[in-house]
Design a protein around this motif. Structure first.
Motif, short mmCIF file in Angstrom:
data_model
loop_
_atom_site.label_atom_id
_atom_site.label_comp_id
_atom_site.label_asym_id
_atom_site.label_seq_id
_atom_site.Cartn_x
_atom_site.Cartn_y
_atom_site.Cartn_z
N LYS A 59 -36.87 2.66 73.07
CA LYS A 59 -35.63 3.15 72.47
C LYS A 59 -35.97 3.89 71.19
O LYS A 59 -36.73 3.37 70.37
CB LYS A 59 -34.70 1.99 72.15
CG LYS A 59 -33.79 1.64 73.26
CD LYS A 59 -32.50 1.04 72.73
CE LYS A 59 -31.62 0.68 73.89
NZ LYS A 59 -31.08 -0.66 73.77
N ILE A 60 -35.42 5.07 71.03
CA ILE A 60 -35.75 5.83 69.82
C ILE A 60 -34.47 6.25 69.11
O ILE A 60 -33.39 6.20 69.69
CB ILE A 60 -36.58 7.08 70.19
CG1 ILE A 60 -35.81 7.97 71.17
CG2 ILE A 60 -37.93 6.69 70.76
CD1 ILE A 60 -36.50 9.28 71.45
N THR A 61 -34.60 6.66 67.85
CA THR A 61 -33.43 7.12 67.09
C THR A 61 -33.66 8.58 66.67
O THR A 61 -34.79 9.04 66.60
CB THR A 61 -33.23 6.25 65.83
OG1 THR A 61 -34.40 6.39 65.01
CG2 THR A 61 -33.03 4.79 66.15
N GLU A 62 -32.57 9.26 66.38
CA GLU A 62 -32.64 10.68 66.03
C GLU A 62 -33.52 10.92 64.80
O GLU A 62 -34.26 11.89 64.73
CB GLU A 62 -31.23 11.25 65.76
CG GLU A 62 -30.44 11.51 67.01
CD GLU A 62 -31.16 12.44 67.99
OE1 GLU A 62 -31.58 13.52 67.58
OE2 GLU A 62 -31.32 12.05 69.17
N GLU A 63 -33.41 10.00 63.84
CA GLU A 63 -34.15 10.14 62.58
C GLU A 63 -35.67 10.19 62.77
O GLU A 63 -36.39 10.59 61.87
CB GLU A 63 -33.89 8.90 61.71
CG GLU A 63 -32.73 8.98 60.78
CD GLU A 63 -32.63 7.63 60.09
OE1 GLU A 63 -33.26 7.46 59.05
OE2 GLU A 63 -31.92 6.75 60.63
N GLU A 64 -36.13 9.67 63.91
CA GLU A 64 -37.58 9.57 64.11
C GLU A 64 -38.22 10.84 64.64
O GLU A 64 -39.42 10.94 64.71
CB GLU A 64 -37.88 8.44 65.11
CG GLU A 64 -37.42 7.10 64.65
CD GLU A 64 -37.68 6.07 65.72
OE1 GLU A 64 -38.84 5.75 65.95
OE2 GLU A 64 -36.71 5.60 66.35
N GLU A 80 -45.75 8.47 87.64
CA GLU A 80 -44.78 9.54 87.95
C GLU A 80 -43.35 9.00 87.85
O GLU A 80 -42.48 9.60 87.23
CB GLU A 80 -45.08 10.05 89.37
CG GLU A 80 -44.26 11.22 89.77
CD GLU A 80 -44.67 11.77 91.14
OE1 GLU A 80 -45.85 11.61 91.55
OE2 GLU A 80 -43.80 12.35 91.80
N GLU A 81 -43.14 7.83 88.43
CA GLU A 81 -41.81 7.24 88.42
C GLU A 81 -41.38 6.89 86.99
O GLU A 81 -40.24 7.12 86.60
CB GLU A 81 -41.84 5.97 89.29
CG GLU A 81 -40.58 5.77 90.08
CD GLU A 81 -40.67 4.50 90.91
OE1 GLU A 81 -41.74 4.30 91.54
OE2 GLU A 81 -39.70 3.73 90.90
N ALA A 82 -42.31 6.34 86.23
CA ALA A 82 -42.00 5.98 84.84
C ALA A 82 -41.65 7.23 84.03
O ALA A 82 -40.69 7.22 83.23
CB ALA A 82 -43.19 5.25 84.21
N ALA A 83 -42.39 8.31 84.25
CA ALA A 83 -42.12 9.55 83.50
C ALA A 83 -40.71 10.05 83.79
O ALA A 83 -40.01 10.52 82.89
CB ALA A 83 -43.16 10.61 83.87
N LYS A 84 -40.29 9.93 85.03
CA LYS A 84 -38.93 10.36 85.39
C LYS A 84 -37.89 9.53 84.64
O LYS A 84 -36.92 10.05 84.11
CB LYS A 84 -38.71 10.21 86.90
CG LYS A 84 -39.39 11.31 87.70
CD LYS A 84 -39.07 11.15 89.18
CE LYS A 84 -39.93 12.13 89.99
NZ LYS A 84 -40.27 11.64 91.31
N ARG A 85 -38.12 8.20 84.60
CA ARG A 85 -37.19 7.30 83.90
C ARG A 85 -37.09 7.62 82.42
O ARG A 85 -36.05 7.50 81.80
CB ARG A 85 -37.67 5.83 84.01
CG ARG A 85 -37.54 5.16 85.31
CD ARG A 85 -36.17 4.55 85.59
NE ARG A 85 -35.29 4.29 84.50
CZ ARG A 85 -34.96 3.10 84.02
NH1 ARG A 85 -35.50 2.04 84.55
NH2 ARG A 85 -34.07 2.98 83.06
N ILE A 86 -38.24 8.00 81.85
CA ILE A 86 -38.29 8.19 80.40
C ILE A 86 -37.40 9.33 79.92
O ILE A 86 -36.89 9.31 78.81
CB ILE A 86 -39.77 8.40 79.98
CG1 ILE A 86 -40.48 7.05 79.98
CG2 ILE A 86 -39.89 9.03 78.60
CD1 ILE A 86 -41.94 7.12 79.70
N GLU A 87 -37.19 10.33 80.77
CA GLU A 87 -36.40 11.49 80.34
C GLU A 87 -35.08 11.07 79.73
O GLU A 87 -34.65 11.62 78.73
CB GLU A 87 -36.17 12.43 81.52
CG GLU A 87 -37.42 13.22 81.84
CD GLU A 87 -37.14 14.53 82.56
OE1 GLU A 87 -36.01 14.75 82.99
OE2 GLU A 87 -38.10 15.31 82.70
N GLU A 88 -34.44 10.05 80.31
CA GLU A 88 -33.12 9.66 79.80
C GLU A 88 -33.18 9.04 78.40
O GLU A 88 -32.17 8.94 77.72
CB GLU A 88 -32.41 8.72 80.79
CG GLU A 88 -33.00 7.34 80.83
CD GLU A 88 -32.59 6.52 82.06
OE1 GLU A 88 -31.97 5.47 81.87
OE2 GLU A 88 -32.91 6.94 83.19
#
Ligand SMILES: Cc1cc2nc3c(=O)[nH]c(=O)nc-3n(C[C@H](O)[C@H](O)[C@H](O)COP(=O)(O)O)c2cc1C
Length: 322
Positions: A59-64, A80-88
């Motif tokens: 989880k990331i924040t805009e400030e970072e 590959e599957e994890a990379a797809k998930r990460i986009e969101e």
């Protein structure tokens, strides 16, 4: 250094560090001048199985921003599957860990194990690049051991596979964190790739950063040096601009930042998960402060942030009385 939406002149970046570079520490380092940060590394297998602890880590924040989410894994389909998930989760880029030396990871073919199997290394990078529109970067080491330095081949291969930047921790896997990082490789790597190169290993002072930039690398990454001295980013920026060194922070400034960092960690992770892993930060905030033995042993014992803050206030009062 340019890749994706990132365009920063001579960036000084905070290294990904498990149990260290959580949101609270990333925000502290950003405020003190870090140009780019990464999440702690996260298992692709855990991500695709929706393990809550793994999802929390990315989880990331805009400030970072700009921030990269770092993942690890040895199976291309899972990566590959994890990379797809990460986009969101909306990072600015995805970084692949190809350098973790830890036995359990290596035994599973992850991290530095990829340095012993370059065809799989290539498949892993290609699969992540193929899966996402985000820029993909790679962080690795020189090779498995001193007899098998493969970094020049690896550098060419990751660029070919579509990576947009490469970070090299200038040690081998068998060195783990021991011995000296060999920055001599950075100049050689720079000659064989056109993507940005970020150098890493043994940066502990503004002068170190200047010397590493002199190897020709595009960015400098700081790991343990930032734990020992979070002000290092600010001090380095000042040094690179003016050629002079900033005075070290005062005791009051050290304790104020430590309390702020701890408070943020507890707000984000709760008392237990905020306080216990925080113990590794005391050494940095108390570096150079005399007569801290009692304070340090109390801090290692206390588990409630309010008691810790009171103990710091008490220490500060004692110090200002004399
Ligand atoms: C406590 C700790 C945790 C680390 N966790 C990670 C990690 O999650 N991902 C990664 O790529 N490297 C990790 N590393 C390695 C650092 O990113 C860095 O490459 C290494 O510490 C060398 O840089 P330094 O000499 O500036 O510390 C970790 C290092 C430490 C000390």
């Amino acid at each position: 250094m340019k890749f994706g939406s990132i365009d920063i002149d001579r960036p000084i970046v905070l290294a990904p560090m498990e149990d260290v570079t959580d949101t609270a520490f990333r925000l502290i380092c950003k405020r003190l001048g870090a140009d780019m940060v990464y999440t702690e590394f996260t298992s692709c297998e855990a991500l695709i199985r929706d393990i809550p602890r793994a999802l929390k880590k990315i989880k990331i924040t805009e400030e970072e921003r700009p921030i990269g989410i770092q993942i690890f894994g040895g199976v291309d389909a899972s990566m590959e599957e994890a990379a797809k998930r990460i986009e969101e989760f909306g990072p600015d880029f995805i970084d692949i860990n190809c350098g973790c030396w830890v036995k359990n990871h290596v035994a599973r073919g992850e991290g530095a194990a990829l340095l012993k199997d370059l065809p799989n290394f290539e498949r892993v990078v290609q699969s992540v690049v193929k899966a996402t529109r985000l820029p993909v970067t790679v962080k690795t080491r020189l090779g498995w051991d001193a007899q098998s330095i493969v970094i020049l081949d690896v550098a060419r291969m990751v660029e070919q596979a579509g990576a947009k930047a490469l970070t090299v921790h200038c040690r081998t896997r068998s060195q783990a964190h021991r011995g000296e990082a060999d920055w001599g490789w950075l100049e050689k790597i720079k000659k064989v790739i056109s993507i940005p190169l970020i150098g890493n290993g043994d940066i502990n002072s503004p002068e170190d950063v200047k010397r590493m930039f002199e190897t020709g690398c595009d960015g400098v990454m700081i790991g343990r040096g930032a734990i020992h001295n979070p002000w290092l980013f600010q001090q380095t920026k000042h040094f690179l601009k003016t050629g002079t060194l900033l005075p070290p922070p005062t005791l009051k400034e050290k304790i104020a930042l430590c309390i702020e960092h701890l408070t943020m960690a507890v707000e984000l992770k709760g008392q237990r998960d905020g306080v216990l892993p925080f113990r590794k930060h005391y050494v940095g905030y108390l570096k150079g402060v005399p007569h801290v033995a009692h304070l340090r042993s109390d801090l290692m014992r206390l588990t409630d942030s309010r008691q810790i803050i009171d103990r710091f206030q008490e220490f500060l009062e004692e110090k200002t009385l004399f």
